[in-house]
Design an enzyme around this catalytic site. Structure first.
Site, PDB file in Angstrom:
ATOM      1  N   HIS A  39      -3.943 -23.436  -2.237  1.00 36.44           N
ATOM      2  CA  HIS A  39      -4.455 -22.402  -1.345  1.00 36.44           C
ATOM      3  C   HIS A  39      -5.019 -23.108  -0.116  1.00 36.44           C
ATOM      4  CE1 HIS A  39      -6.495 -18.974   0.236  1.00 36.44           C
ATOM      5  NE2 HIS A  39      -5.957 -18.218  -0.704  1.00 36.44           N
ATOM      6  N   ARG A  93       1.464 -19.961   3.110  1.00 38.99           N
ATOM      7  CA  ARG A  93       0.470 -20.755   2.395  1.00 38.99           C
ATOM      8  C   ARG A  93       0.830 -22.253   2.301  1.00 38.99           C
ATOM      9  NH1 ARG A  93      -1.414 -18.204  -3.360  1.00 38.99           N
ATOM     10  NH2 ARG A  93      -2.536 -16.615  -2.231  1.00 38.99           N
ATOM     11  N   ARG A 115       4.821 -19.202  -6.824  1.00 36.81           N
ATOM     12  CA  ARG A 115       4.422 -17.890  -7.349  1.00 36.81           C
ATOM     13  C   ARG A 115       4.221 -16.903  -6.203  1.00 36.81           C
ATOM     14  NH1 ARG A 115      -1.392 -15.821  -8.301  1.00 36.81           N
ATOM     15  NH2 ARG A 115      -1.721 -17.223  -6.554  1.00 36.81           N
TER      16      ARG A 115
HETATM   17  C1  FAD Z   1      -9.804 -17.892  -7.423  1.00 39.41           C
HETATM   18  C2  FAD Z   1      -8.536 -17.339  -8.016  1.00 39.41           C
HETATM   19  C3  FAD Z   1      -8.005 -16.141  -7.525  1.00 39.41           C
HETATM   20  C4  FAD Z   1      -6.818 -15.614  -8.088  1.00 39.41           C
HETATM   21  N1  FAD Z   1      -6.353 -14.394  -7.659  1.00 39.41           N
HETATM   22  C5  FAD Z   1      -5.270 -13.846  -8.274  1.00 39.41           C
HETATM   23  C6  FAD Z   1      -4.818 -12.534  -7.956  1.00 39.41           C
HETATM   24  O1  FAD Z   1      -5.406 -11.858  -7.129  1.00 39.41           O
HETATM   25  N2  FAD Z   1      -3.723 -12.048  -8.615  1.00 39.41           N
HETATM   26  C7  FAD Z   1      -3.047 -12.769  -9.547  1.00 39.41           C
HETATM   27  O2  FAD Z   1      -2.058 -12.271 -10.105  1.00 39.41           O
HETATM   28  N3  FAD Z   1      -3.466 -14.013  -9.885  1.00 39.41           N
HETATM   29  C8  FAD Z   1      -4.550 -14.553  -9.290  1.00 39.41           C
HETATM   30  N4  FAD Z   1      -4.974 -15.807  -9.651  1.00 39.41           N
HETATM   31  C9  FAD Z   1      -4.267 -16.511 -10.724  1.00 39.41           C
HETATM   32  C10 FAD Z   1      -4.637 -15.877 -12.049  1.00 39.41           C
HETATM   33  O3  FAD Z   1      -6.013 -15.632 -12.090  1.00 39.41           O
HETATM   34  C11 FAD Z   1      -4.258 -16.775 -13.246  1.00 39.41           C
HETATM   35  O4  FAD Z   1      -2.966 -17.221 -13.116  1.00 39.41           O
HETATM   36  C12 FAD Z   1      -4.367 -16.009 -14.554  1.00 39.41           C
HETATM   37  O5  FAD Z   1      -5.638 -15.428 -14.633  1.00 39.41           O
HETATM   38  C13 FAD Z   1      -4.126 -16.895 -15.760  1.00 39.41           C
HETATM   39  O6  FAD Z   1      -4.477 -16.179 -16.918  1.00 39.41           O
HETATM   40  P1  FAD Z   1      -4.414 -16.893 -18.349  1.00 39.41           P
HETATM   41  O7  FAD Z   1      -4.882 -15.876 -19.325  1.00 39.41           O
HETATM   42  O8  FAD Z   1      -3.097 -17.508 -18.536  1.00 39.41           O
HETATM   43  O9  FAD Z   1      -5.441 -18.099 -18.234  1.00 39.41           O
HETATM   44  P2  FAD Z   1      -7.062 -18.116 -17.931  1.00 39.41           P
HETATM   45  O10 FAD Z   1      -7.451 -16.803 -17.405  1.00 39.41           O
HETATM   46  O11 FAD Z   1      -7.299 -19.283 -17.133  1.00 39.41           O
HETATM   47  O12 FAD Z   1      -7.635 -18.277 -19.381  1.00 39.41           O
HETATM   48  C14 FAD Z   1      -7.498 -19.490 -20.077  1.00 39.41           C
HETATM   49  C15 FAD Z   1      -8.440 -19.481 -21.251  1.00 39.41           C
HETATM   50  O13 FAD Z   1      -8.146 -20.578 -22.112  1.00 39.41           O
HETATM   51  C16 FAD Z   1      -9.358 -21.214 -22.492  1.00 39.41           C
HETATM   52  N5  FAD Z   1      -9.050 -22.603 -22.846  1.00 39.41           N
HETATM   53  C17 FAD Z   1      -8.468 -23.556 -22.079  1.00 39.41           C
HETATM   54  N6  FAD Z   1      -8.344 -24.703 -22.783  1.00 39.41           N
HETATM   55  C18 FAD Z   1      -8.857 -24.471 -24.015  1.00 39.41           C
HETATM   56  C19 FAD Z   1      -9.050 -25.271 -25.177  1.00 39.41           C
HETATM   57  N7  FAD Z   1      -8.691 -26.569 -25.237  1.00 39.41           N
HETATM   58  N8  FAD Z   1      -9.643 -24.708 -26.269  1.00 39.41           N
HETATM   59  C20 FAD Z   1     -10.045 -23.403 -26.248  1.00 39.41           C
HETATM   60  N9  FAD Z   1      -9.880 -22.614 -25.162  1.00 39.41           N
HETATM   61  C21 FAD Z   1      -9.301 -23.134 -24.073  1.00 39.41           C
HETATM   62  C22 FAD Z   1     -10.246 -21.050 -21.276  1.00 39.41           C
HETATM   63  O14 FAD Z   1     -11.601 -21.259 -21.614  1.00 39.41           O
HETATM   64  C23 FAD Z   1      -9.905 -19.607 -20.894  1.00 39.41           C
HETATM   65  O15 FAD Z   1     -10.627 -18.713 -21.701  1.00 39.41           O
HETATM   66  C24 FAD Z   1      -6.150 -16.337  -9.109  1.00 39.41           C
HETATM   67  C25 FAD Z   1      -6.687 -17.535  -9.576  1.00 39.41           C
HETATM   68  C26 FAD Z   1      -7.862 -18.032  -9.047  1.00 39.41           C
HETATM   69  C27 FAD Z   1      -8.416 -19.315  -9.600  1.00 39.41           C
END
Ligand code: FAD
Length: 510
Positions: A235, A282, A378
């Protein structure tokens, strides 16, 4: 007393893990599900998502085909068309589920979803809840999941390894309990990795400290295929603060609103790289900033909003205004320090259309998985959507084939020994690793840079090997190990990409 053995283990409590747990509990009501998460349940990338979720909600003004084409264009020829179609065409059903769970998206006065237009989208199609959509979604999903008695949460548990039975199927995970500092073993019929991205591999990132690529590292240790790890999305405008582990995002809409990017001399240098200047995409703006920083040796460049209408700015960007104000930055007088920050991992563990990795009994969903949706880049707001869709597809598949999964029997458990004594050394090497990646393994790095990065990472590893005993466990050692595996994989994939441009890169071990 919570039971560590269950039928299904979900690692991670972001949008993917929570949606999966709810989905599978709906389909198999008597199935026990343990959600294991590294910090508090609400801490994840999902919680920080601001913009929203891309969904075609109005088939008169928009179309599936348009969203499909936008996603394919952003993916630069490396997205898988059948997966893109699946995600786009099922998005509305997934959105309806979120509404059912209580997420309050913004609506227009005539009751339609308020749709934002984001970069790369040809239509207004991003549903949102103000400018903190992720927080709203995660809150409702947690409430829903906690209302289901068969879902148990295990917080502050760091999953160390995935554990296989004697037939080679994943049947559990070993865990470092971060509160008691004890090793715990969790067993189940199958394991769903929903452990998110790896932004913490870089010094500058928008990701919270839990995003250390643990899922990819654990999967690779078992020989799971990974793909496209080189495609890290940066970003361009993260608010620069020295030594802050997670940088705040300054929405790209601020550039759209007319903000300039300047270097220390005051020059709007992005025009030297692209005739669109600040309004270039971006990746181009990020590359321009990286190059400029490299040339100048400065720590940051600046976003200039001094010429903008402050009243309109404050109204349009209330969260940003509040945030800048809290940091004593006055946009009428001050320049805002910015750097490009690692934001999203497009690649991950290679999975099929229902989230199965190449390892028996192991599924991966959300940011830790490479489904074929994103390709090289993405499309904005497609990632929360991907998490929702694949949580659903995996749950549907698992429910259909549930009787095929045998109970957890004996798993092979490494002989771990707890240690704390080397923490300071690990923290030092982690910082070194993150600096190396930010300097030599970004989207503007040359082949020479990448070779330098690999050499530096190997040197860092040599320092750590002096402390090594493979089975010693501490939180900092685990973080270091996982970051190193990811850093080397990202850098080697980037190198391969240089040598063999525009091919999908899939290989097993590094
Ligand atoms: C600032 C920001 C803004 C964003 N805005 C957008 C948006 O507007 N729209 C969009 O589509 N996407 C957006 N994204 C991207 C999006 O948020 C992520 O791609 C998405 O939330 C990923 O979801 P997830 O459930 O795969 O992982 P996460 O939401 O990252 O969850 C991962 C989980 O795994 C756990 N974990 C990790 N390793 C371990 C381990 N070894 N043992 C136990 N637990 C573990 C973590 O604690 C967490 O609970 C944004 C990202 C950021 C950082």
């Amino acid at each position: 007393m919570q039971n560590k053995n269950s039928e299904i283990i979900v690692i991670g409590s972001g949008i993917a893990g929570l949606s999966f747990a709810i989905n599978i509990a709906k389909r198999i009501p008597d199935c026990t599900i343990n959600v294991i998460t590294k910090s508090e349940v609400a801490l994840s990338n999902s919680n920080f998502a601001q913009g929203g979720i891309a969904v075609v909600t109005n088939l008169v003004k928009d179309s599936y085909e348009a969203h499909i084409q936008d996603t394919l264009a952003s993916g630069g020829g490396l997205s898988k068309p059948s997966i893109v179609k699946l995600v786009v065409e099922t998005a509305y059903d997934r959105l309806k589920e979120l509404v059912e769970y209580g997420v309050e998206f913004n609506h227009t006065p005539n009751g339609e979803f308020d749709l934002a237009l984001e970069g790369g989208h040809s239509q207004h199609r991003v549903v949102h809840a103000f400018d903190n959509t992720g927080e709203h979604v995660v809150k409702s999903l947690i409430l829903k999941a906690k209302s289901i008695p068969n879902i148990q949460f295990f917080e502050n548990r760091f999953c160390i390894d995935l554990l296989k039975n004697t037939e080679g199927a994943v049947k559990g995970t070993s865990v470092l309990n971060l509160q008691t500092k004890e090793i715990e073993i969790y067993k189940a019929k199958l394991v769903i990795l929903a452990s998110g991205g790896s932004g913490q591999v870089y010094k500058h990132t928008t990701n919270p400290d839990v995003a250390t690529g643990d899922g990819v590292a654990m999967g690779m240790k078992l020989g799971a295929l990974v793909a496209n790890l080189n495609f890290i999305q940066f970003h361009p405008t993260a608010l620069y603060e020295e030594n802050k582990p997670r940088l705040d995002l300054l929405t790209e809409a601020i550039r759209g609103f007319g903000a300039y990017i300047r270097n220390k001399e005051g020059k709007r240098f992005v025009f030297d790289y692209d005739p669109r200047g600040e309004l270039a995409t971006r990746d181009i703006v990020s590359k321009a900033i990286f190059s400029e920083l490299r040339k100048s040796g400065d720590a940051c460049v600046y976003l200039d909003c001094k010429h903008l209408n402050t009243k309109d700015f404050n109204e349009k960007f209330p969260q940003t205004t509040k945030n800048l104000h809290s940091k004593n930055i006055d946009i009428t007088k001050d320049l805002i320090p910015i750097v490009p920050a690692a934001h999203y991992q497009c690649g991950g563990l290679k999975v099929d259309e229902v989230g199965q990795t190449t390892v028996k009994g192991l599924f991966a969903i959300g940011e830790c998985a490479e489904t074929g949706l994103h390709g090289v880049n993405r499309l904005a707001s497609n990632s929360l959507l991907e998490g929702l869709v694949f949580a659903h597809e995996s749950a549907e598949y698992i429910a259909k084939h549930y009787s095929d999964y045998s109970n957890a029997s004996t798993v092979e458990i490494p002989n771990y020994q707890l240690e704390e004594s080397n923490d300071a050394q690990f923290i030092k090497e982690i910082n070194q690793l993150r600096n190396t990646m930010t300097k030599f393994a970004t989207i503007s790095s040359s082949l020479e840079d990448l070779d330098t990065a690999i050499e530096a990472l190997n040197d860092i590893n040599k320092q750590v090997e002096l402390l090594n005993n493979d089975n010693q466990i501490s939180e900092q050692r685990l973080i270091f190990n996982n970051l190193l595996v990811n850093a080397l994989a990202i850098t080697k994939f980037k190198r391969l990409h240089f040598l063999n441009t525009n091919k999908n890169h899939t290989f097993e071990k590094h």
